[in-house]
Write an enzyme that holds these catalytic residues in place. Structure first.
Site, mmCIF file in Angstrom:
data_model
loop_
_atom_site.group_PDB
_atom_site.id
_atom_site.type_symbol
_atom_site.label_atom_id
_atom_site.label_comp_id
_atom_site.label_asym_id
_atom_site.label_seq_id
_atom_site.Cartn_x
_atom_site.Cartn_y
_atom_site.Cartn_z
ATOM 1 N N LYS A 148 0.844 -1.192 0.000
ATOM 2 C CA LYS A 148 0.000 0.000 0.000
ATOM 3 C C LYS A 148 0.881 1.246 0.000
ATOM 4 O O LYS A 148 1.970 1.248 0.595
ATOM 5 C CB LYS A 148 -0.890 -0.043 1.250
ATOM 6 N N SER A 186 -9.392 1.476 3.377
ATOM 7 C CA SER A 186 -8.604 2.385 2.559
ATOM 8 C C SER A 186 -7.565 1.678 1.684
ATOM 9 O O SER A 186 -6.961 2.299 0.810
ATOM 10 C CB SER A 186 -7.901 3.415 3.456
ATOM 11 N N SER A 220 -9.559 -1.363 7.173
ATOM 12 C CA SER A 220 -9.014 -0.999 5.868
ATOM 13 C C SER A 220 -8.287 -2.114 5.126
ATOM 14 O O SER A 220 -7.970 -1.956 3.941
ATOM 15 C CB SER A 220 -8.076 0.205 6.010
#
Length: 470
Positions: A78, A153, A177
Site C-alpha cells: 500500500k 482504505s 481498511s
C-alpha cells in the site's frame, strides 16, 4: 497453472520443484497487469527493477543461495508504507515527492526473507475512507465489477490481489481498511492484534489503532506472511470441531443486505458441518464504550501522529500544509477540523477515551468472550457488497440509506478500536456476482488461534476469480 493462478505458497513450492522461475511468474503478472489498466490498482511500479530482481532471485536459487521463505515471490505494498526505491504518497498530493531512504520494518522483514517489491498500490487519501475513491490518483476499480469500489482504505491492495496482478499485498487497517477491500475483492485479509506487526515507516492515522496487515489469496499465504513478519514459527492448522462462534445479532447483523447475509449464513452452515457451534450472544455492552472511544482516539491522534511522521522522516511539511493540499474535500475538511481548536477533539475528551472508555470496551469484549464461552465473533465484514463508485455519500442497505463511510466500517471498526485480531474470509458471491467476506474477531492477542482455524478451513473457502480474461 498460469502465473495469475499461483498463490504465494503454491508459487514457492513450484519454484522449489523447478517448475516455475521467479522471472516467469513476474513477467506473467506484469503482462496481465498491462492488459487490464482500467483496474488502476497500482500508483507506482518499476517493471524493469521487478524483472531484474526476479532474475537475480533465479540466479541465487540456482547457486543455492535461498534468502528465505519468500525467495523470489512478488509482494505489493500500500502506498502509505515506506519501500525504498518507490515514492510514499499516502494517496495525497503533498507527498508525491517523498521518496523514503529506508524500508518500513514490515517491508524490510518481507524483503529480507526474499520477497520482491512489486510496486505500490493505490489507497483512499491518507487512509481516511473506505472506498479508495481518490481524486489525486484515481480510484482502484473492483475486479468483479469495475463500476464498483474496491473498498478502502487499502483498495489498491484488494484490487491488485483480487484481479490476480500479484498474489499478496500489504495494506494497513485502522478500522477495517484491510478486511473491507478483501471482502469486496474476494480475497483473504488479516488484521493482526495491534502491536503484533510493526508500524514504523507507515504514514499514520492513530498510534493506538493502526496496524499493517496482508491481503492474499489463501489462508496459507496469510500464515506464511505472518510468520515472516513476526519472526515466529509458522502456525499449524487446528480444527473447526468444537470451535464456538458467537453470533452477535445486535449491531453486527441487524441491518444487512439480504444477499450478503445469505452468503454468510451458508458459510456458517459449512463451519457447523465441520463441527463448529454457533452461539447467539448479546453484544449490546460494547456499544457505549465504543461510541465514546473510537472516533475521539483516531481523530485526536491523527494530527499528532502525522506531524511526528513528517518530522521523523525529514519531510519539509507541516500537518496543516498536508491538510490544505488534500485533494478530497472530505479528507481536507476532516484534517482541517483537527487543526481548528473550535472543532478539534479536546485533550480532555481524548484522555477520557484512552483512560476510561477504551479500557471499558476491551473489558466488555473480554467479558463477552468469557461469559459466553466463545472462541470468536462471526459476522459479515461489510453489511453490503461493493457499492458503485458514483461519489454518493450514502449507500442503501435493505431499503434504508446510510452514510457510506460509517456503513462500510460499521462491523469492523468496533473490534479494531479494541485492538482485536480479525480476518475476512472469502465465502462466496451474491447473486449479482459480488464477493462477500465473513469476519471472525478473536480475543486480544489470540492471533495464533485465529490463524490456525483459518488454515484449517481455508480449503472450504477458495478465493473466487473475477472474469477479466487473460
Amino acid at each position: 497453472m498460469t502465473p495469475k493462478e499461483f498463490t504465494l505458497t503454491e508459487a514457492s513450492a513450484a519454484m522449489a520443484q523447478g517448475t516455475l522461475s521467479a522471472e516467469e511468474l513476474v513477467a506473467g503478472l506484469l503482462k496481465r497487469l498491462d492488459s487490464l489498466p482500467a483496474i488502476n490498482a497500482f500508483v507506482s511500479l518499476d517493471a524493469e527493477t521487478v524483472l531484474r530482481d526476479a532474475r537475480q532471485a533465479d540466479v541465487d536459487r540456482a547457486a543455492g543461495r535461498i534468502r528465505g521463505p519468500l525467495h523470489g515471490l512478488p509482494i505489493a505494498f500500500k502506498d502509505n508504507i515506506n519501500v525504498k526505491g518507490y515514492p510514499t504518497t499516502g494517496g495525497t498530493p503533498s507527498l508525491r515527492a517523498y521518496r523514503p531512504t529506508d524500508n518500513a520494518p514490515v517491508a524490510a522483514r518481507l524483503l529480507e526473507a526474499g520477497a520482491i517489491a512489486f510496486g505500490k498500490n493505490g489507497m483512499h487519501e491518507l487512509a481516511y475512507g473506505a472506498t479508495s475513491d481518490n481524486i489525486a490518483f484515481g480510484a482502484p476499480r473492483n475486479p468483479f465489477d469495475q463500476r464498483r469500489s474496491a473498498g478502502g482504505s487499502s483498495g489498491g491492495s484488494g484490487a491488485a490481489v483480487g484481479a490476480r496482478f500479484v498474489p499478496a499485498s500489504i495494506g494497513t487497517d485502522t478500522g477495517g481498511s484491510v478486511r473491507i477491500p478483501a471482502a469486496f475483492c474476494g480475497t483473504w485479509g488479516y488484521r493482526p492484534t495491534t502491536g503484533r506487526w510493526p508500524t514504523a515507516g507507515i504514514v499514520p492515522i492513530s498510534t493506538t489503532r493502526d496496524t499493517p496487515g496482508p491481503v492474499a489469496l489463501s489462508a496459507a499465504d496469510i500464515v506464511l506472511l505472518n510468520s515472516v513478519v513476526t519472526r515466529a514459527p509458522a502456525v499449524k492448522a487446528s480444527t473447526a470441531k468444537g470451535v464456538r462462534l458467537g453470533i452477535p445479532r445486535k449491531h453486527f447483523w441487524e441491518v444487512v443486505d439480504p444477499g450478503v447475509a445469505a452468503v454468510c449464513m451458508q458459510a456458517l452452515d459449512k463451519l457447523v458441518c465441520e463441527g463448529a457451534e454457533l452461539v447467539e450472544v448479546d453484544a449490546g455492552g460494547l456499544l457505549d464504550p465504543y461510541a465514546l472511544s473510537s472516533m475521539p482516539i483516531s481523530i485526536y491522534e491523527g494530527k499528532v501522529a502525522l506531524s511526528a511522521f513528517l518530522a521523523d522522516h525529514g519531510i519539509p511539511l507541516t500537518s496543516a500544509e498536508v491538510a490544505e493540499q488534500a485533494a478530497g474535500h472530505d479528507v481536507r475538511e476532516l484534517l482541517l477540523a483537527q487543526l481548528d481548536p473550535a472543532t478539534a477533539v479536546s485533550s480532555e475528551a481524548y484522555h477520557a477515551a484512552i483512560a476510561i472508555h477504551l479500557p471499558a470496551l476491551k473489558a466488555a469484549y473480554a467479558d463477552l468472550f468469557v461469559s459466553n464461552g466463545i472462541d470468536a465473533l462471526a459476522f459479515p465484514v461489510c453489511r453490503v457488497p461493493a457499492p458503485l463508485l458514483d461519489q454518493s455519500d450514502t449507500v442503501e442497505i435493505d431499503g434504508k440509506l446510510f452514510p457510506t463511510f460509517t456503513a462500510l466500517i460499521h462491523n469492523t471498526d468496533i473490534g479494531s478500536t479494541a485492538s482485536l485480531p480479525g480476518i475476512s474470509i472469502p465465502v462466496g458471491c451474491t447473486p449479482q456476482g459480488l464477493p462477500v467476506g465473513l469476519g471472525l474477531d478473536y480475543p486480544f492477542g489470540r492471533d495464533i488461534d485465529l490463524l490456525a482455524l483459518s488454515l484449517a478451513i481455508g480449503d472450504l473457502f477458495p478465493a473466487p476469480s473475477p472474469n477479466l480474461g487473460g
